[in-house]
Every structure is written in structure tokens, then in C-alpha cells.
Scaffold this motif. Sequence first.
Motif, PDB file in Angstrom:
ATOM      1  N   HIS A 101      39.069-109.428  45.034  1.00  0.00           N
ATOM      2  CA  HIS A 101      38.742-110.086  46.299  1.00  0.00           C
ATOM      3  C   HIS A 101      38.395-109.112  47.414  1.00  0.00           C
ATOM      4  O   HIS A 101      38.151-109.528  48.542  1.00  0.00           O
ATOM      5  N   LEU A 102      38.369-107.804  47.116  1.00  0.00           N
ATOM      6  CA  LEU A 102      38.044-106.797  48.124  1.00  0.00           C
ATOM      7  C   LEU A 102      36.763-106.055  47.748  1.00  0.00           C
ATOM      8  O   LEU A 102      36.456-105.878  46.568  1.00  0.00           O
ATOM      9  N   ASP A 103      36.057-105.605  48.764  1.00  0.00           N
ATOM     10  CA  ASP A 103      34.834-104.827  48.553  1.00  0.00           C
ATOM     11  C   ASP A 103      35.210-103.350  48.522  1.00  0.00           C
ATOM     12  O   ASP A 103      35.230-102.687  49.554  1.00  0.00           O
ATOM     13  N   LEU A 104      35.508-102.838  47.333  1.00  0.00           N
ATOM     14  CA  LEU A 104      35.942-101.454  47.186  1.00  0.00           C
ATOM     15  C   LEU A 104      34.951-100.623  46.378  1.00  0.00           C
ATOM     16  O   LEU A 104      35.226 -99.489  46.032  1.00  0.00           O
ATOM     17  N   GLY A 105      33.789-101.190  46.077  1.00  0.00           N
ATOM     18  CA  GLY A 105      32.795-100.496  45.265  1.00  0.00           C
ATOM     19  C   GLY A 105      32.080 -99.395  46.025  1.00  0.00           C
ATOM     20  O   GLY A 105      32.255 -99.217  47.234  1.00  0.00           O
ATOM     21  N   ASP A 106      31.252 -98.669  45.298  1.00  0.00           N
ATOM     22  CA  ASP A 106      30.516 -97.545  45.858  1.00  0.00           C
ATOM     23  C   ASP A 106      29.129 -97.983  46.327  1.00  0.00           C
ATOM     24  O   ASP A 106      28.659 -99.068  45.999  1.00  0.00           O
ATOM     25  N   PHE A 107      28.481 -97.103  47.068  1.00  0.00           N
ATOM     26  CA  PHE A 107      27.071 -97.275  47.423  1.00  0.00           C
ATOM     27  C   PHE A 107      26.251 -96.718  46.258  1.00  0.00           C
ATOM     28  O   PHE A 107      26.563 -95.639  45.745  1.00  0.00           O
ATOM     29  N   VAL A 108      25.230 -97.443  45.836  1.00  0.00           N
ATOM     30  CA  VAL A 108      24.416 -97.012  44.707  1.00  0.00           C
ATOM     31  C   VAL A 108      22.961 -96.923  45.144  1.00  0.00           C
ATOM     32  O   VAL A 108      22.416 -97.870  45.706  1.00  0.00           O
ATOM     33  N   VAL A 109      22.336 -95.764  44.900  1.00  0.00           N
ATOM     34  CA  VAL A 109      20.928 -95.544  45.193  1.00  0.00           C
ATOM     35  C   VAL A 109      20.207 -95.403  43.852  1.00  0.00           C
ATOM     36  O   VAL A 109      20.566 -94.554  43.036  1.00  0.00           O
ATOM     37  N   VAL A 110      19.208 -96.268  43.613  1.00  0.00           N
ATOM     38  CA  VAL A 110      18.432 -96.225  42.377  1.00  0.00           C
ATOM     39  C   VAL A 110      17.014 -95.792  42.736  1.00  0.00           C
ATOM     40  O   VAL A 110      16.384 -96.395  43.608  1.00  0.00           O
ATOM     41  N   ILE A 111      16.530 -94.737  42.070  1.00  0.00           N
ATOM     42  CA  ILE A 111      15.169 -94.261  42.313  1.00  0.00           C
ATOM     43  C   ILE A 111      14.324 -94.494  41.059  1.00  0.00           C
ATOM     44  O   ILE A 111      14.851 -94.754  39.982  1.00  0.00           O
ATOM     45  N   ASN A 112      13.017 -94.400  41.200  1.00  0.00           N
ATOM     46  CA  ASN A 112      12.051 -94.617  40.121  1.00  0.00           C
ATOM     47  C   ASN A 112      12.161 -96.009  39.502  1.00  0.00           C
ATOM     48  O   ASN A 112      12.090 -96.178  38.283  1.00  0.00           O
ATOM     49  N   ALA A 113      12.312 -97.014  40.332  1.00  0.00           N
ATOM     50  CA  ALA A 113      12.450 -98.389  39.852  1.00  0.00           C
ATOM     51  C   ALA A 113      11.188 -98.870  39.153  1.00  0.00           C
ATOM     52  O   ALA A 113      11.249 -99.743  38.290  1.00  0.00           O
ATOM     53  N   GLU A 114      10.056 -98.308  39.494  1.00  0.00           N
ATOM     54  CA  GLU A 114       8.798 -98.741  38.881  1.00  0.00           C
ATOM     55  C   GLU A 114       8.658 -98.267  37.440  1.00  0.00           C
ATOM     56  O   GLU A 114       7.785 -98.736  36.715  1.00  0.00           O
ATOM     57  N   LYS A 115       9.530 -97.363  36.990  1.00  0.00           N
ATOM     58  CA  LYS A 115       9.433 -96.808  35.644  1.00  0.00           C
ATOM     59  C   LYS A 115      10.523 -97.338  34.711  1.00  0.00           C
ATOM     60  O   LYS A 115      10.775 -96.775  33.651  1.00  0.00           O
ATOM     61  N   VAL A 116      11.174 -98.436  35.085  1.00  0.00           N
ATOM     62  CA  VAL A 116      12.223 -99.026  34.257  1.00  0.00           C
ATOM     63  C   VAL A 116      11.601 -99.675  33.024  1.00  0.00           C
ATOM     64  O   VAL A 116      10.439-100.085  33.036  1.00  0.00           O
ATOM     65  N   ARG A 117      12.346 -99.752  31.930  1.00  0.00           N
ATOM     66  CA  ARG A 117      11.845-100.301  30.664  1.00  0.00           C
ATOM     67  C   ARG A 117      12.617-101.560  30.287  1.00  0.00           C
ATOM     68  O   ARG A 117      13.765-101.734  30.679  1.00  0.00           O
ATOM     69  N   LEU A 118      11.970-102.407  29.488  1.00  0.00           N
ATOM     70  CA  LEU A 118      12.614-103.566  28.895  1.00  0.00           C
ATOM     71  C   LEU A 118      12.491-103.439  27.382  1.00  0.00           C
ATOM     72  O   LEU A 118      11.503-102.910  26.877  1.00  0.00           O
ATOM     73  N   THR A 119      13.480-103.930  26.652  1.00  0.00           N
ATOM     74  CA  THR A 119      13.450-103.822  25.202  1.00  0.00           C
ATOM     75  C   THR A 119      12.647-104.969  24.597  1.00  0.00           C
ATOM     76  O   THR A 119      12.453-106.005  25.218  1.00  0.00           O
ATOM     77  N   GLY A 120      12.219-104.758  23.363  1.00  0.00           N
ATOM     78  CA  GLY A 120      11.504-105.799  22.637  1.00  0.00           C
ATOM     79  C   GLY A 120      10.215-106.198  23.331  1.00  0.00           C
ATOM     80  O   GLY A 120       9.490-105.376  23.874  1.00  0.00           O
ATOM     81  N   ARG A 121       9.924-107.495  23.325  1.00  0.00           N
ATOM     82  CA  ARG A 121       8.699-108.009  23.940  1.00  0.00           C
ATOM     83  C   ARG A 121       8.995-108.741  25.240  1.00  0.00           C
ATOM     84  O   ARG A 121       8.240-109.624  25.646  1.00  0.00           O
ATOM     85  N   LYS A 122      10.107-108.389  25.883  1.00  0.00           N
ATOM     86  CA  LYS A 122      10.494-109.061  27.121  1.00  0.00           C
ATOM     87  C   LYS A 122       9.481-108.868  28.240  1.00  0.00           C
ATOM     88  O   LYS A 122       9.349-109.725  29.102  1.00  0.00           O
ATOM     89  N   MET A 123       8.778-107.771  28.233  1.00  0.00           N
ATOM     90  CA  MET A 123       7.801-107.498  29.285  1.00  0.00           C
ATOM     91  C   MET A 123       6.731-108.585  29.329  1.00  0.00           C
ATOM     92  O   MET A 123       6.290-108.972  30.404  1.00  0.00           O
ATOM     93  N   GLU A 124       6.334-109.114  28.184  1.00  0.00           N
ATOM     94  CA  GLU A 124       5.315-110.162  28.141  1.00  0.00           C
ATOM     95  C   GLU A 124       5.912-111.566  28.035  1.00  0.00           C
ATOM     96  O   GLU A 124       5.346-112.528  28.547  1.00  0.00           O
ATOM     97  N   GLN A 125       7.045-111.713  27.336  1.00  0.00           N
ATOM     98  CA  GLN A 125       7.560-113.042  27.027  1.00  0.00           C
ATOM     99  C   GLN A 125       8.567-113.588  28.031  1.00  0.00           C
ATOM    100  O   GLN A 125       8.705-114.794  28.160  1.00  0.00           O
ATOM    101  N   LYS A 126       9.306-112.735  28.716  1.00  0.00           N
ATOM    102  CA  LYS A 126      10.335-113.211  29.643  1.00  0.00           C
ATOM    103  C   LYS A 126       9.684-113.835  30.875  1.00  0.00           C
ATOM    104  O   LYS A 126       8.699-113.325  31.399  1.00  0.00           O
ATOM    105  N   ARG A 127      10.241-114.931  31.336  1.00  0.00           N
ATOM    106  CA  ARG A 127       9.720-115.639  32.504  1.00  0.00           C
ATOM    107  C   ARG A 127      10.845-115.867  33.499  1.00  0.00           C
ATOM    108  O   ARG A 127      11.964-116.200  33.112  1.00  0.00           O
ATOM    109  N   PHE A 128      10.534-115.692  34.779  1.00  0.00           N
ATOM    110  CA  PHE A 128      11.469-115.998  35.862  1.00  0.00           C
ATOM    111  C   PHE A 128      10.935-117.202  36.608  1.00  0.00           C
ATOM    112  O   PHE A 128       9.775-117.224  37.012  1.00  0.00           O
ATOM    113  N   HIS A 129      11.760-118.229  36.781  1.00  0.00           N
ATOM    114  CA  HIS A 129      11.349-119.460  37.448  1.00  0.00           C
ATOM    115  C   HIS A 129      12.143-119.637  38.734  1.00  0.00           C
ATOM    116  O   HIS A 129      13.314-119.256  38.816  1.00  0.00           O
ATOM    117  N   TRP A 130      11.522-120.239  39.742  1.00  0.00           N
ATOM    118  CA  TRP A 130      12.203-120.642  40.967  1.00  0.00           C
ATOM    119  C   TRP A 130      11.436-121.789  41.589  1.00  0.00           C
ATOM    120  O   TRP A 130      10.309-122.076  41.216  1.00  0.00           O
TER     121      TRP A 130
END
Length: 156
Positions: A48-77
Motif C-alpha cells: 500500500h506504499l509507494d516505495l519503488g525506484d525511479f526507472v529510466v528506459v532508453i532506446n525504446a524504439e529498438k525493443v523486440r517482440l517474440t514470435g509473430r506478435k509484431m504483425e499479429q498482436k492488436r491493441f483495441h480501445w
Amino acid sequence: MTPNLTVAEARKSKSWILVDAENVVLGRLASFVALRLKGKHKPSFSPHLDLGDFVVVINAEKVRLTGRKMEQKRFHWHTGHPGGIKETDPKRTLASKHPERLIVRAVERMLKKDSPLARRQMTHLKVYAGKEHPHAAQNPKTIDFAALNPKNKRSA
């Protein structure tokens, strides 16, 4: 929480972490970042407390997905308007103006839903598409996430 540690002391113990997302599997990275944001890696963890760290992520544009998720995965809203169902895929998100949103949404989905605590923890996540980030003054500790486990990294 441990009895010897007060809430104020625990909040002061937040550190800064730098993670490079180049050729790293998205789900594994998001899971690691979510645990750091929650503070579950610390002995003073309390849900119930916010005791986590600050996280900085760089090179987000170079992240990978496994399998064929890059073409088959869909996000809906839904926009809230009649006929307002929208969809996209990770490939389009990475090619867009804001590729860092893929990592932000993945981490967001691993935290508690509709929680003020989760919204506060998400403010401690800083994601950047390139190598540059404005948090050098905080002296973030670099974690080589790709080297922690051979499954964490995928080649192009």
C-alpha cells in the motif's frame, strides 16, 4: 515494512535505475520495470506504499517482440463515441512519432488497475525513444537487463 524503517525513511531510499531496451523482449522488460516501480525487490516492500525506484528506459524504439506478435498482436480501445472502436499493432506504434508508448502501456498493464497508487508509480517511469535522457544529474545506476538472462535479448 520492517519495524526499524519509517515511511519517511523508506521514501527517501528511492534510487534511479537506467535500463537500455535495445534488442530486449518487451514483456520481460515490462515485468522487470513493473517490479522495480512497485518496490518488490526491496525488503521494506509494502503493497500500500509507494516505495519503488525511479526507472529510466532508453532506446525504446529498438525493443523486440517474440514470435509473430509484431504483425499479429492488436491493441483495441474505444473513444467513447458511437462507432469509436480503434485498433493498432506494435509495428505501427514503433514506427509512429512516440514509440515509447509501447513500453509505457506494457508496464501500465502490469500494475494495479484504476488505482491512485499505480498512477503515482507510473510517474516514476521515464521512457525515451533514443539514447539521450535528461536524468544524468540523478546519477542513475545502469542495469544491463539483456545480460541478466539469455532469454531477455533477441537479435534483429
